[in-house]
Scaffold this motif. Structure first.
Motif, PDB file in Angstrom:
ATOM      1  N   ASN A 207      21.744 -12.165 -25.743  1.00 11.94           N
ATOM      2  CA  ASN A 207      22.070 -13.160 -24.733  1.00 11.94           C
ATOM      3  C   ASN A 207      23.524 -12.967 -24.323  1.00 11.94           C
ATOM      4  OD1 ASN A 207      19.536 -14.414 -24.722  1.00 11.94           O
ATOM      5  ND2 ASN A 207      20.072 -15.695 -26.469  1.00 11.94           N
ATOM      6  N   VAL A 208      23.727 -12.590 -23.062  1.00  5.95           N
ATOM      7  CA  VAL A 208      25.079 -12.290 -22.595  1.00  5.95           C
ATOM      8  C   VAL A 208      25.818 -13.595 -22.305  1.00  5.95           C
ATOM      9  CG1 VAL A 208      26.491 -11.114 -20.881  1.00  5.95           C
ATOM     10  CG2 VAL A 208      24.340 -10.075 -21.664  1.00  5.95           C
ATOM     11  N   ALA A 209      26.864 -13.841 -23.073  1.00  8.20           N
ATOM     12  CA  ALA A 209      27.715 -15.016 -22.882  1.00  8.20           C
ATOM     13  C   ALA A 209      29.048 -14.542 -22.300  1.00  8.20           C
ATOM     14  CB  ALA A 209      27.894 -15.762 -24.202  1.00  8.20           C
ATOM     15  N   SER A 210      30.160 -14.962 -22.889  1.00  7.69           N
ATOM     16  CA  SER A 210      31.482 -14.595 -22.378  1.00  7.69           C
ATOM     17  C   SER A 210      32.527 -15.116 -23.346  1.00  7.69           C
ATOM     18  CB  SER A 210      31.703 -15.225 -20.998  1.00  7.69           C
ATOM     19  OG  SER A 210      33.046 -15.110 -20.581  1.00  7.69           O
ATOM     20  N   VAL A 211      33.702 -14.496 -23.357  1.00  8.16           N
ATOM     21  CA  VAL A 211      34.796 -15.066 -24.135  1.00  8.16           C
ATOM     22  C   VAL A 211      35.227 -16.417 -23.567  1.00  8.16           C
ATOM     23  CG1 VAL A 211      35.681 -12.856 -24.984  1.00  8.16           C
ATOM     24  CG2 VAL A 211      36.535 -13.776 -22.815  1.00  8.16           C
ATOM     25  N   ALA A 212      34.803 -16.706 -22.323  1.00  9.51           N
ATOM     26  CA  ALA A 212      35.068 -18.029 -21.749  1.00  9.51           C
ATOM     27  C   ALA A 212      34.383 -19.134 -22.550  1.00  9.51           C
ATOM     28  CB  ALA A 212      34.595 -18.079 -20.296  1.00  9.51           C
ATOM     29  N   ALA A 213      33.429 -18.772 -23.407  1.00 11.37           N
ATOM     30  CA  ALA A 213      32.761 -19.757 -24.264  1.00 11.37           C
ATOM     31  C   ALA A 213      33.714 -20.393 -25.253  1.00 11.37           C
ATOM     32  CB  ALA A 213      31.606 -19.086 -25.021  1.00 11.37           C
ATOM     33  N   PHE A 214      34.841 -19.730 -25.522  1.00 13.31           N
ATOM     34  CA  PHE A 214      35.749 -20.191 -26.575  1.00 13.31           C
ATOM     35  C   PHE A 214      36.973 -20.928 -26.057  1.00 13.31           C
ATOM     36  CE2 PHE A 214      33.704 -16.173 -27.996  1.00 13.31           C
ATOM     37  CZ  PHE A 214      32.841 -16.739 -28.927  1.00 13.31           C
ATOM     38  N   VAL A 215      37.047 -21.116 -24.734  1.00 13.23           N
ATOM     39  CA  VAL A 215      38.166 -21.850 -24.142  1.00 13.23           C
ATOM     40  C   VAL A 215      37.633 -22.844 -23.118  1.00 13.23           C
ATOM     41  CG1 VAL A 215      39.842 -19.992 -24.473  1.00 13.23           C
ATOM     42  CG2 VAL A 215      38.485 -20.058 -22.378  1.00 13.23           C
TER      43      VAL A 215
ATOM     44  N   LEU B  20      26.413 -11.850 -26.834  1.00 11.53           N
ATOM     45  CA  LEU B  20      27.419 -10.867 -26.430  1.00 11.53           C
ATOM     46  C   LEU B  20      28.486 -11.580 -25.613  1.00 11.53           C
ATOM     47  CD1 LEU B  20      28.545  -8.017 -25.982  1.00 11.53           C
ATOM     48  CD2 LEU B  20      26.888  -7.750 -24.116  1.00 11.53           C
ATOM     49  N   CYS B  21      29.750 -11.482 -26.051  1.00 12.36           N
ATOM     50  CA  CYS B  21      30.846 -12.214 -25.418  1.00 12.36           C
ATOM     51  C   CYS B  21      31.895 -11.254 -24.880  1.00 12.36           C
ATOM     52  CB  CYS B  21      31.467 -13.186 -26.416  1.00 12.36           C
ATOM     53  SG  CYS B  21      30.320 -14.417 -27.070  1.00 12.36           S
ATOM     54  N   PRO B  22      31.672 -10.700 -23.702  1.00 12.23           N
ATOM     55  CA  PRO B  22      32.662  -9.778 -23.128  1.00 12.23           C
ATOM     56  C   PRO B  22      33.812 -10.536 -22.485  1.00 12.23           C
ATOM     57  CG  PRO B  22      30.818 -10.023 -21.644  1.00 12.23           C
ATOM     58  CD  PRO B  22      30.489 -10.839 -22.863  1.00 12.23           C
ATOM     59  N   GLY B  23      34.883  -9.816 -22.237  1.00  9.67           N
ATOM     60  CA  GLY B  23      35.969 -10.336 -21.427  1.00  9.67           C
ATOM     61  C   GLY B  23      35.768  -9.911 -19.984  1.00  9.67           C
ATOM     62  N   PHE B  24      36.847  -9.592 -19.302  1.00  7.82           N
ATOM     63  CA  PHE B  24      36.756  -9.167 -17.905  1.00  7.82           C
ATOM     64  C   PHE B  24      36.181  -7.758 -17.827  1.00  7.82           C
ATOM     65  CE2 PHE B  24      40.126 -12.381 -17.777  1.00  7.82           C
ATOM     66  CZ  PHE B  24      39.676 -13.177 -16.735  1.00  7.82           C
ATOM     67  N   VAL B  25      35.142  -7.597 -17.034  1.00 11.85           N
ATOM     68  CA  VAL B  25      34.464  -6.311 -16.879  1.00 11.85           C
ATOM     69  C   VAL B  25      34.428  -5.968 -15.397  1.00 11.85           C
ATOM     70  CG1 VAL B  25      32.383  -4.986 -17.387  1.00 11.85           C
ATOM     71  CG2 VAL B  25      33.023  -6.905 -18.859  1.00 11.85           C
ATOM     72  N   ARG B  26      34.675  -4.723 -15.075  1.00  6.77           N
ATOM     73  CA  ARG B  26      34.677  -4.318 -13.661  1.00  6.77           C
ATOM     74  C   ARG B  26      33.236  -4.210 -13.168  1.00  6.77           C
ATOM     75  NH1 ARG B  26      39.619  -3.575 -11.935  1.00  6.77           N
ATOM     76  NH2 ARG B  26      41.280  -2.920 -13.367  1.00  6.77           N
ATOM     77  N   THR B  27      32.769  -5.293 -12.565  1.00  7.43           N
ATOM     78  CA  THR B  27      31.417  -5.376 -12.032  1.00  7.43           C
ATOM     79  C   THR B  27      31.474  -6.068 -10.675  1.00  7.43           C
ATOM     80  OG1 THR B  27      30.917  -7.573 -12.939  1.00  7.43           O
ATOM     81  CG2 THR B  27      30.582  -5.680 -14.411  1.00  7.43           C
ATOM     82  N   GLU B  28      30.310  -6.424 -10.126  1.00  4.55           N
ATOM     83  CA  GLU B  28      30.242  -7.159  -8.867  1.00  4.55           C
ATOM     84  C   GLU B  28      30.387  -8.657  -9.064  1.00  4.55           C
ATOM     85  OE1 GLU B  28      26.615  -6.181  -6.917  1.00  4.55           O
ATOM     86  OE2 GLU B  28      26.925  -4.024  -7.043  1.00  4.55           O
ATOM     87  N   PHE B  29      30.528  -9.099 -10.310  1.00  4.62           N
ATOM     88  CA  PHE B  29      30.509 -10.522 -10.638  1.00  4.62           C
ATOM     89  C   PHE B  29      31.528 -11.319  -9.829  1.00  4.62           C
ATOM     90  CE2 PHE B  29      32.155 -14.032 -13.216  1.00  4.62           C
ATOM     91  CZ  PHE B  29      31.006 -14.740 -13.502  1.00  4.62           C
TER      92      PHE B  29
ATOM     93  N   LEU C 291      37.509  -4.280 -19.023  1.00  6.04           N
ATOM     94  CA  LEU C 291      36.680  -3.473 -19.909  1.00  6.04           C
ATOM     95  C   LEU C 291      35.716  -2.619 -19.094  1.00  6.04           C
ATOM     96  CD1 LEU C 291      35.702  -6.173 -22.576  1.00  6.04           C
ATOM     97  CD2 LEU C 291      37.629  -4.562 -22.652  1.00  6.04           C
ATOM     98  N   ASP C 292      35.301  -1.501 -19.681  1.00 12.99           N
ATOM     99  CA  ASP C 292      34.310  -0.628 -19.072  1.00 12.99           C
ATOM    100  C   ASP C 292      32.915  -1.078 -19.501  1.00 12.99           C
ATOM    101  OD1 ASP C 292      33.516   2.091 -17.806  1.00 12.99           O
ATOM    102  OD2 ASP C 292      32.587   2.127 -19.796  1.00 12.99           O
TER     103      ASP C 292
END
Length: 257
Positions: free
Chosen positions: A135-143, A176-185, A202-203
């Motif tokens: 389940n793709v989450a984000s480091v934004a979950a912690f702030v 899965l808690c990624p930070g900033f990723v270069r995508t279309e988001f 992040l890549d």
């Protein structure tokens, strides 16, 4: 040969999961809203890696879309061995600047769809004694990050709880808690990224590789990249009031994905 189903499969982290899993020999079920893009992606993955690729057009902000994916996950004739709940989006603006309808749609996609699809997948997986869910989450979950961060915090807590309940069943769950990723988001949400330092990006392909390694190791929460692991360690020690002030100044529009 195992089969993986990925939502939000046509771009960003979702597309990186499709590339890596196809290269590893998994058959795929690709879920997104754009049929033409799905078909083009399916053809490319099949031709490059020789795997079978299904496409399933579904809008996870609608009950009909969620139901279509639930039905595919529950099909005993074509079992899914790995589910990647990646579909998601951001809203530009602070609280009360974003319409309530848009906030509720975010909860539908980030929370209700994740709950329903995880349920549909893990029941058959438990019966077979094997399977996995990312389940793709984000480091934004912690702030403190408004509805976006709150929805991702729910994903983390839900995944950890479900993983505990399914311990010993052969079914693994990981947030899965990624930070900033270069995508279309950020582009899709109309968000500026000029204030984000280069070191924070992040890549997507490297992120997915680390995530799958963490899943194989049995982790229930994955924060790829040492930089973000260290940053989240600092966040845990920082006063909540200070974090709230920092995140309000940077703005919800910069929520990581």
């Amino acid at each position: 040969m195992t089969t993986a189903l990925i939502t939000g499969a046509t771009a960003g982290i979702g597309a990186a999961f499709t590339r890596r899993l196809a290269a590893n020999g998994h058959n795929l079920v690709l879920v997104a809203r754009d049929t033409a893009r799905l078909r083009s992606q399916a053809t490319e993955l099949h031709d490059r890696h020789g795997v079978e690729v299904e496409v399933l057009t579904a809008d996870l902000s609608q009950d009909t879309g969620i139901e279509a994916v639930e039905n595919r996950l529950s099909d005993p004739r074509n079992p899914v061995d790995l589910l990647v709940n990646n579909a998601g989006f951001g809203n530009k603006g602070s609280f009360l600047d974003v319409s309530l309808a848009d906030e509720l749609t975010m909860l539908k996609v980030h929370c209700e769809a994740v709950l329903r699809l995880t349920t549909a997948a893990t029941g058959p997986m438990r019966e077979r004694g094997r399977g996995g869910v990312v389940n793709v989450a984000s480091v934004a979950a912690f702030v403190p990050r408004g509805t976006y961060g709150a929805s991702k915090a729910w994903v983390v807590q839900f995944t950890q709880g479900a993983a505990r309940d399914l311990a010993g069943s052969g079914v693994r769950l990981m947030a899965l808690c990624p930070g900033f990723v270069r995508t279309e988001f950020h582009q899709r949400a109309g968000m500026g990224t000029e204030n984000i330092p280069g070191w924070m990006w992040l890549d997507a392909d490297k992120l997915v590789s680390e995530a799958l390694t963490d899943l194989a190791r049995g982790k229930t929460v994955s924060i790829p990249d040492p930089r973000y692991k260290a940053l989240m360690g600092v966040v845990k020690l920082a006063p909540r009031g200070l974090l709230g002030g920092v995140t309000s100044r940077t703005g919800r529009k910069y929520g990581p994905k």
